[in-house]
Design a protein around this motif. Sequence first.
Motif, PDB file in Angstrom:
ATOM      1  N   LYS A 514       0.821  -1.213   0.000  1.00  0.00           N
ATOM      2  CA  LYS A 514       0.000   0.000   0.000  1.00  0.00           C
ATOM      3  C   LYS A 514       0.856   1.264   0.000  1.00  0.00           C
ATOM      4  CE  LYS A 514      -3.775   2.234   2.533  1.00  0.00           C
ATOM      5  NZ  LYS A 514      -4.668   2.151   3.707  1.00  0.00           N
ATOM      6  N   LYS A 515       1.824   1.342   0.923  1.00  0.00           N
ATOM      7  CA  LYS A 515       2.687   2.526   0.978  1.00  0.00           C
ATOM      8  C   LYS A 515       3.632   2.564  -0.218  1.00  0.00           C
ATOM      9  CE  LYS A 515       2.606   3.433   5.952  1.00  0.00           C
ATOM     10  NZ  LYS A 515       3.428   3.614   7.180  1.00  0.00           N
ATOM     11  N   GLY A 516       3.966   1.384  -0.743  1.00  0.00           N
ATOM     12  CA  GLY A 516       4.778   1.338  -1.955  1.00  0.00           C
ATOM     13  C   GLY A 516       4.075   2.035  -3.105  1.00  0.00           C
ATOM     14  N   HIS A 517       2.754   1.852  -3.185  1.00  0.00           N
ATOM     15  CA  HIS A 517       1.962   2.532  -4.215  1.00  0.00           C
ATOM     16  C   HIS A 517       2.026   4.046  -4.013  1.00  0.00           C
ATOM     17  CE1 HIS A 517      -1.434   3.827  -6.652  1.00  0.00           C
ATOM     18  NE2 HIS A 517      -2.065   4.246  -5.566  1.00  0.00           N
ATOM     19  N   GLN A 518       1.917   4.502  -2.765  1.00  0.00           N
ATOM     20  CA  GLN A 518       2.002   5.935  -2.486  1.00  0.00           C
ATOM     21  C   GLN A 518       3.357   6.483  -2.905  1.00  0.00           C
ATOM     22  OE1 GLN A 518       0.065   5.109   1.713  1.00  0.00           O
ATOM     23  NE2 GLN A 518       0.284   7.317   1.431  1.00  0.00           N
ATOM     24  N   ALA A 519       4.422   5.739  -2.571  1.00  0.00           N
ATOM     25  CA  ALA A 519       5.771   6.189  -2.931  1.00  0.00           C
ATOM     26  C   ALA A 519       5.943   6.223  -4.445  1.00  0.00           C
ATOM     27  CB  ALA A 519       6.804   5.261  -2.298  1.00  0.00           C
ATOM     28  N   LEU A 520       5.403   5.224  -5.128  1.00  0.00           N
ATOM     29  CA  LEU A 520       5.489   5.182  -6.588  1.00  0.00           C
ATOM     30  C   LEU A 520       4.803   6.392  -7.211  1.00  0.00           C
ATOM     31  CD1 LEU A 520       5.107   2.275  -9.016  1.00  0.00           C
ATOM     32  CD2 LEU A 520       3.356   4.054  -9.123  1.00  0.00           C
ATOM     33  N   ARG A 521       3.626   6.745  -6.694  1.00  0.00           N
ATOM     34  CA  ARG A 521       2.907   7.897  -7.246  1.00  0.00           C
ATOM     35  C   ARG A 521       3.681   9.193  -6.994  1.00  0.00           C
ATOM     36  NH1 ARG A 521       0.597   7.458 -11.310  1.00  0.00           N
ATOM     37  NH2 ARG A 521      -0.165   9.569 -10.932  1.00  0.00           N
ATOM     38  N   THR A 522       4.386   9.262  -5.867  1.00  0.00           N
ATOM     39  CA  THR A 522       5.216  10.442  -5.592  1.00  0.00           C
ATOM     40  C   THR A 522       6.327  10.561  -6.632  1.00  0.00           C
ATOM     41  OG1 THR A 522       4.771  10.324  -3.220  1.00  0.00           O
ATOM     42  CG2 THR A 522       6.731  11.538  -3.900  1.00  0.00           C
ATOM     43  N   LEU A 523       6.987   9.438  -6.933  1.00  0.00           N
ATOM     44  CA  LEU A 523       8.087   9.463  -7.901  1.00  0.00           C
ATOM     45  C   LEU A 523       7.570   9.755  -9.309  1.00  0.00           C
ATOM     46  CD1 LEU A 523      10.402   6.519  -6.757  1.00  0.00           C
ATOM     47  CD2 LEU A 523      10.622   8.949  -6.285  1.00  0.00           C
ATOM     48  N   ILE A 524       6.467   9.123  -9.690  1.00  0.00           N
ATOM     49  CA  ILE A 524       5.913   9.380 -11.025  1.00  0.00           C
ATOM     50  C   ILE A 524       5.502  10.848 -11.155  1.00  0.00           C
ATOM     51  CG2 ILE A 524       3.927   8.908 -12.522  1.00  0.00           C
ATOM     52  CD1 ILE A 524       4.133   5.982 -11.736  1.00  0.00           C
ATOM     53  N   GLY A 525       4.921  11.376 -10.084  1.00  0.00           N
ATOM     54  CA  GLY A 525       4.538  12.790 -10.098  1.00  0.00           C
ATOM     55  C   GLY A 525       5.726  13.716 -10.222  1.00  0.00           C
ATOM     56  N   ALA A 526       6.913  13.232  -9.805  1.00  0.00           N
ATOM     57  CA  ALA A 526       8.133  14.040  -9.888  1.00  0.00           C
ATOM     58  C   ALA A 526       8.888  13.790 -11.191  1.00  0.00           C
ATOM     59  CB  ALA A 526       9.037  13.730  -8.697  1.00  0.00           C
ATOM     60  N   GLY A 527       8.296  13.014 -12.104  1.00  0.00           N
ATOM     61  CA  GLY A 527       8.919  12.833 -13.408  1.00  0.00           C
ATOM     62  C   GLY A 527       9.689  11.546 -13.606  1.00  0.00           C
ATOM     63  N   PHE A 528       9.681  10.655 -12.626  1.00  0.00           N
ATOM     64  CA  PHE A 528      10.355   9.365 -12.790  1.00  0.00           C
ATOM     65  C   PHE A 528       9.503   8.485 -13.710  1.00  0.00           C
ATOM     66  CE2 PHE A 528      12.204  11.125  -9.051  1.00  0.00           C
ATOM     67  CZ  PHE A 528      13.474  10.581  -8.931  1.00  0.00           C
ATOM     68  N   THR A 529      10.155   7.757 -14.612  1.00  0.00           N
ATOM     69  CA  THR A 529       9.410   7.012 -15.631  1.00  0.00           C
ATOM     70  C   THR A 529       9.588   5.502 -15.560  1.00  0.00           C
ATOM     71  OG1 THR A 529      11.241   7.317 -17.182  1.00  0.00           O
ATOM     72  CG2 THR A 529       9.440   8.945 -17.245  1.00  0.00           C
ATOM     73  N   SER A 530      10.627   5.024 -14.897  1.00  0.00           N
ATOM     74  CA  SER A 530      10.880   3.580 -14.854  1.00  0.00           C
ATOM     75  C   SER A 530      10.809   3.092 -13.410  1.00  0.00           C
ATOM     76  CB  SER A 530      12.250   3.260 -15.470  1.00  0.00           C
ATOM     77  OG  SER A 530      12.430   1.864 -15.574  1.00  0.00           O
ATOM     78  N   VAL A 531       9.580   3.102 -12.875  1.00  0.00           N
ATOM     79  CA  VAL A 531       9.352   2.772 -11.470  1.00  0.00           C
ATOM     80  C   VAL A 531       8.279   1.695 -11.379  1.00  0.00           C
ATOM     81  CG1 VAL A 531       8.879   3.689  -9.171  1.00  0.00           C
ATOM     82  CG2 VAL A 531       9.766   5.200 -10.947  1.00  0.00           C
ATOM     83  N   TYR A 532       8.522   0.695 -10.534  1.00  0.00           N
ATOM     84  CA  TYR A 532       7.548  -0.373 -10.311  1.00  0.00           C
ATOM     85  C   TYR A 532       7.382  -0.611  -8.820  1.00  0.00           C
ATOM     86  CZ  TYR A 532       8.153  -1.525 -15.253  1.00  0.00           C
ATOM     87  OH  TYR A 532       8.197  -1.476 -16.620  1.00  0.00           O
TER      88      TYR A 532
END
Length: 671
Positions: A514-532
């Motif tokens: 669950k928190k991994g999803h939150q962290a992923l959305r933070t990174l994607i929102g900051a422009g990261f593109t290769s995150v799982y």
Amino acid sequence: MEKIVIIGGVAAGATAAAKARRLSADAKITILEAGPDISFANCGLPYYIGGDIKNRSKLILQSPESFYEQYQVDVHVNTKAIEIDRQNKIVYAVNTVTGQKMAFEYTKLILAQGGKPIAPPIPGAEQDHVFQLWTLEDMDKIHSFIENRKPKTAVVVGGGFIGLEMTEALVKRGIKVSVVEMMPHVMSIMEAEIAGFIQQEMLSYGVNLLTGKAVSEIGKNSVTLKDGIKVDADMVLLSIGVRPTLQLAQEAGLAIGEAGGLLVDSTLKTSDDNIYAAGDMIEFEHRVLGKKVRIPLAGPANRQGRIAAENALGKKHEYKGPIGTSIVRVFEAVAGITGLSLKAARAAGFNADAIVVHKEHHTSYYPGSELVTVLIVYDKDTGLILGGQTAGYAGADRRLDVLATAVASKLTVYDLADIDFAYSPPLGTANDAINMAAFVAENRISGYSPSLTVSEIDEFLNGKEALWIDVRDVFSFEKSHVEGAVNIPLEMISTVLNRIPKDQLILIYDQTGKKGHQALRTLIGAGFTSVYNVSGGFESLSRYVRAINPVNFKINLPLPEPKKIGEKNNDDKKNISAEEIKKEKSNEPLIIDVRTEEEFEYGAFPGAINIPLDELEYRIDELGNKDRKIILYCASGARSAYAVQILRAYGFTNLENGGGLTRMMARLRNK
């Protein structure tokens, strides 16, 4: 008058006879059973050996006399059918005790001979301390051997349902058990992380697991494996599978199918219009897979027996096919499967993916909450649910039944997301684990939350370099983590974005996903593109590693906490006295952790004192001077904010809400 002859009793045969009598008051119904028992609870045999079922008589469901009294069915036990004369519609049989030969005329014949345990050609398997478990007689032999010979060690060959149930039974009898399984993990039909949950439970109870290994020889007091290892074994149980009983059918010229079972149509009719079949001996088209399979389970056998009886008496009830729903409990751990696994779905040509969630089986604030695991396999193009698996100490059976219903009814993940499930704090959560699993599947399908199950990660990482980010708290990280992972607690990740390389493949995990999803959305929102995000988080990773040795990542796991049969946790609670608080130097801040005692014991800020929020008002007098500096914290900052309000109301003036534990620990890093 119809003459219904049924060859075989127990699940399918006895059920067919009872259904036939309810449909026809005047049909002549006869059962021929090769063994001594017409109807017994074969699924209950391990539980009698283990002592859960105290009375042997409870396993005997019917006798020939009671069956006749209740259903007016003639039952012949110890009667082996030796020939079917299809032209004249006669079954020839012999009484295996007296040698008497008999002939039975039929208008319709139902075959329900089931299967037999596979007897592997292992040298030494014929010895009197080597057993299989299939009948009451087998059970009695094992029980008598344990009572009289008092074995101290046992080897169970095979990690399927019966093997694992017997492992528990033997441990309950005080025997040191080793399990030998040729496949990489026990319960090979399940995903490795689900099997890993079971394996962890077995290790906790002292079971010696030898997976990926095979037996070459059985000695008097030991078993030798093909790699030369010798394992102590005062007794041995062979449980490596079931083979359908087909000799009679083959000799009668009935068609055998591609999966090796007796071929039947949708009405359970064989290649002979007057002969039907049900149970473990038949094969049928899998409802999802679309190909012929054999599924030797009691549930389908019972239902097939009913349908065969209906159709033998002129009805037209079509059997829709099995989906393979099965469940096992090993000690306190429960795991189950329905439909297709991810590997099976992809092998069958489906464009399949899977997700995993771990969620409380009822609200976390109500006592006794346990994580329940839900894994869903679905078609990426349509969202159609192809299969699922569950695991947990509570609630796994209920969620498995939901998934089985979804598979059978051809529901999609979108359907599951919107279903209202029963909710009350002691019984569930407002968004059930099934709902949450559907939400996660929707997010993966849409690309909103790119994720990988642990079974996919090893292959995915072939030839790739990845940065693992562990967003759990520092205490969880220190106990165990993916080798080489960087610990950035979720609460801190937005403050260090400039230190994370944007051009690198990143795998994020927390404890459950669950928190991994939150962290992923933070990174994607900051422009990261290769995150799982790792689906299921560290919970899934650790279970997977219990079952499989991955090639492209490594986790050093501590040994599971040892458990004993009948033992309950009675942990001594830590009570901080007023004297201990007063010993603190008055010029130093008093740091109070207002989480529960269980949370505090898992890990806390150095020097902190635990006063749970619920106890704070009753322990005001222990805190000393009201102008003393007091820092309060909890898991997130919410409870500590409430604690600050309480202390202010009592006149304390020098207060600080330290927020969550992660932010408190960051103070140490920044010093």
